[in-house]
Design an enzyme around this catalytic site. Structure first.
Site, PDB file in Angstrom:
ATOM      1  N   ARG A  46       0.904  -1.122   0.365  1.00  0.00           N
ATOM      2  CA  ARG A  46       0.855  -0.084  -0.182  1.00  0.00           C
ATOM      3  C   ARG A  46       0.811   1.139  -0.180  1.00  0.00           C
ATOM      4  O   ARG A  46       1.919   1.113  -0.123  1.00  0.00           O
ATOM      5  CB  ARG A  46      -0.952  -0.267   0.981  1.00  0.00           C
ATOM      6  CG  ARG A  46      -0.677  -0.429   1.546  1.00  0.00           C
ATOM      7  CD  ARG A  46       0.770   0.327   3.153  1.00  0.00           C
ATOM      8  NE  ARG A  46       0.022   1.313   3.492  1.00  0.00           N
ATOM      9  CZ  ARG A  46       0.720   2.545   3.563  1.00  0.00           C
ATOM     10  NH1 ARG A  46       2.271   1.933   3.948  1.00  0.00           N
ATOM     11  NH2 ARG A  46       0.968   3.747   3.860  1.00  0.00           N
ATOM     12  N   ALA A  94       0.749   5.283  -2.532  1.00  0.00           N
ATOM     13  CA  ALA A  94       0.603   5.217  -3.556  1.00  0.00           C
ATOM     14  C   ALA A  94       1.793   5.018  -4.518  1.00  0.00           C
ATOM     15  O   ALA A  94       1.527   4.043  -5.922  1.00  0.00           O
ATOM     16  CB  ALA A  94       0.342   7.009  -3.661  1.00  0.00           C
ATOM     17  N   ARG A 123      -6.904  -0.655  -6.656  1.00  0.00           N
ATOM     18  CA  ARG A 123      -7.385   0.394  -5.786  1.00  0.00           C
ATOM     19  C   ARG A 123      -7.597   1.485  -6.819  1.00  0.00           C
ATOM     20  O   ARG A 123      -6.755   2.281  -8.125  1.00  0.00           O
ATOM     21  CB  ARG A 123      -6.718   0.811  -5.439  1.00  0.00           C
ATOM     22  CG  ARG A 123      -5.394  -0.397  -4.467  1.00  0.00           C
ATOM     23  CD  ARG A 123      -5.894  -0.679  -3.059  1.00  0.00           C
ATOM     24  NE  ARG A 123      -6.634   0.924  -2.461  1.00  0.00           N
ATOM     25  CZ  ARG A 123      -5.984   1.382  -0.986  1.00  0.00           C
ATOM     26  NH1 ARG A 123      -4.521   0.616  -1.239  1.00  0.00           N
ATOM     27  NH2 ARG A 123      -6.579   2.335  -0.243  1.00  0.00           N
ATOM     28  N   ASP A 136      -2.063  10.750  -2.590  1.00  0.00           N
ATOM     29  CA  ASP A 136      -2.667   9.235  -3.073  1.00  0.00           C
ATOM     30  C   ASP A 136      -2.887  10.168  -4.396  1.00  0.00           C
ATOM     31  O   ASP A 136      -2.972   9.582  -5.274  1.00  0.00           O
ATOM     32  CB  ASP A 136      -3.793   8.564  -2.299  1.00  0.00           C
ATOM     33  CG  ASP A 136      -3.099   7.688  -1.715  1.00  0.00           C
ATOM     34  OD1 ASP A 136      -3.165   8.718  -0.200  1.00  0.00           O
ATOM     35  OD2 ASP A 136      -3.181   6.577  -2.281  1.00  0.00           O
ATOM     36  N   LYS A 144      -5.051   9.699   2.790  1.00  0.00           N
ATOM     37  CA  LYS A 144      -5.959   9.058   3.715  1.00  0.00           C
ATOM     38  C   LYS A 144      -6.775   9.741   3.885  1.00  0.00           C
ATOM     39  O   LYS A 144      -6.887  10.830   5.143  1.00  0.00           O
ATOM     40  CB  LYS A 144      -4.254   8.128   4.801  1.00  0.00           C
ATOM     41  CG  LYS A 144      -5.184   7.632   5.834  1.00  0.00           C
ATOM     42  CD  LYS A 144      -5.853   6.433   5.046  1.00  0.00           C
ATOM     43  CE  LYS A 144      -5.168   5.474   3.622  1.00  0.00           C
ATOM     44  NZ  LYS A 144      -6.176   4.886   3.039  1.00  0.00           N
TER      45      LYS A 144
END
Lengths: 364, 364
Positions: free
Chosen positions: B65, B67, B108, B256, B267
């Site tokens: 996880r 970006a 994602r 991200d 987040k």
């Protein structure tokens, strides 16, 4: 425990508001009884004791939590101390009560209702002490029972007052548990939701999970499910997004301590929701009984409890989410300044600004 | 896998910045290798595969996880697809790559680096496709390896640029993990902290735990402990109080997705920290490589991923904290508007306002 029939009579009048009974005094056995909120929503276990120290422990470990619930439980703990005293003399009894008061006062430092309740019980004991030993014992129990019933009635009044702010189909964001499980019954902020729901308003609750102790995820979910009130659970991190996206119409929170200026200590995380509410122009209401009000003008007098690092690093006392030997800053409360509060809902009605004028009036 | 000695050479130059190696391509075995971040900080388990679908799964389940880490891993996954293709023809290979790209793109939706990386690898494949089958295969692997090395170098450059903002003894509040474990190595926001620390500045980090996935409590704690950088863990609810009490001098977060206007997806919880930072007049910096920048002016184009309710109701996939059959709103990201961002730190330097002028320039 004869002569306590009046309590049952009063309670029966409140029955419609007591779907959940979080704590009470068992007049048949002389025990204080409470629902262990640490086990909610998985188990509904009532605990009982005649030992005031056990009540102090239950408050410390948060089996009992929520400022009004803590206050009433402390009053009952004082009654247990009086009922089970072996002192024989009024002086000995008063000393024991003072000792019990000190033990109870040292459990949690922020909830003002705790100190308010202990003072009130002690005042009654002192008053009765001129009249004889039994009068003190019975007086302390009588005072605790009165405070218990008053708290429930007060909450219903708060609910009635607050419900006027709630329109049909409103979506209400809330933080921490302020329901029946935070009081002697019915609840404060969640009591407003409950009252509005009972009035037939179709409300939806968005509740934070409320780390570290998860009062939202555990207790609100359990209470709302029991009532059939629709709700959504979010992590604490999502509160601002909920406000930014217009998914909530208002914010209702409780209080552990309110002072004359309007500064309000409440569960950690309340402050950032209040700041976000201001940012997005959403009304932010504090909902609490006037027993939460400390008559001071000085925010420095608000003590913020810091709890163990384990509360953060070990979820629900069981599951380790990270290393245990690390530094943790774990304040249990924060202080929301009056600029961020739209109004305060009490049993005396909705207290509007200027708070420094209107809050003191509620204590008169 | 001969002819890849240059990678080792380049990597050895970066050694001082690679105390933690979160992911890499094993040129001896042809496997992609990654640290399973779901097990951190308790276990350090590297996983390996030659199957690009396994990489897609690792991204989806958040074994990988962050970006930049997602972007580089997706590039390596494309290389695996090329290396292990049985198609025989360039057309077949290109079709397989397109299929792999689609699978990876659907893992994602928010991290822009993912789409940027897939586009870049596909562009290289298309370019090489005029030159022969092997050129495509080698080209895709070469591009992935370049992106891997670039990401590390980029992060070191970001660290260098950002460290100028960090003074000795500063206390830095951060949210989510933006360290080595969120990138190919070194980190972005936490990379700035790391760089400042390597320069001898005595910094302290205050990290949120970052519910629901606990990247702060698990990954930041692990990385900071490894570096010996002092830190304090807080629940997400305590961020505003930390700012209110003056316990943090600045906020550093990752991203991200950043668009030309400066709107930044990061987040969930970033937004409320940004609002609180503004409220308390504390600088709030976004730290990210330019590969995070989507060249658009329209915030509506930012897709916010919503993840399963289980991620909230079951901590770390194991422990149930509440009832499982309830409604949960679990957005993984929120969008912080430019008014709340002091500046954006990239490998090209610190991007000041006006963002709509200066962000597009970084892509030139």
């Amino acid at each position: 425990m004869s002569g306590l029939g009046w309590v049952r009579g009063e309670l029966s009048k409140l029955e419609g508001f007591l779907k959940i009974k979080p704590l009470y005094f068992d007049v048949d056995t002389g025990e204080f009884v409470w629902l262990d909120t640490r086990l909610i929503p998985f188990e509904e276990v009532y605990r009982r004791t005649r030992d005031y120290r056990r009540v102090a422990e239950a408050i410390k470990t948060m089996e009992i939590r929520g400022a009004p619930a803590i206050g009433v439980s402390a009053a009952f703990a004082m009654a247990l101390a009086a009922l089970n005293s072996k002192s024989g003399s009024i002086e000995g009894l008063m000393e024991e009560l003072l000792e019990a008061k000190n033990v109870l006062a040292s459990t949690r430092p922020t909830a003002y209702n705790l100190f308010w309740a202990l003072e009130r019980v002690m005042a009654r004991a002192r008053e009765e002490s001129r009249r004889g030993y039994d009068r003190v014992v019975n007086g302390v129990l009588d005072e605790a029972l009165r405070m218990y019933l008053e708290d429930i009635k007060t909450n219903v009044e708060i609910g009635r007052a607050g419900s006027r702010l709630v329109e049909d189909n409103m979506r209400i964001l809330t933080h921490c548990n302020t329901g029946a499980l935070a009081t002697a019954g019915f609840g404060t902020a969640l009591g407003v939701v409950r009252y509005a729901w009972y009035e037939g308003k179709k409300v939806t609750v968005i509740t934070t999970e409320t780390r570290p102790v998860l009062q939202g995820a555990r207790l609100n979910v359990w209470e709302l499910r029991k009532e059939g009130i629709p709700f959504k659970l979010i992590v604490d991190n999502a509160a601002a997004l909920v406000l930014a996206r217009g998914m909530a119409d208002m914010v209702l929170v409780g209080a552990d301590r309110i002072i004359f200026t309007g500064h309000t200590a409440n569960k950690i995380g309340t402050l950032q929701i209040a700041i976000a509410s201001k940012h997005y122009n959403k009304p932010f209401y504090v909902v609490a009984p006037t027993s939460t009000i400390q008559p001071t003008w000085n925010p420095q007098e608000i003590v913020i409890e810091e709890r163990s690092s384990e509360e953060v690093t070990r979820v629900m006392g069981r599951m380790e989410i990270t290393l245990q030997d690390i530094e943790v800053y774990n304040p249990s409360f924060d202080i929301t300044p009056p600029q961020l509060i739209t109004a305060i809902v009490t049993e005396k009605g909705i207290v509007e600004k200027p708070f420094e004028e209107n809050i003191p009036k509620t204590l008169k």
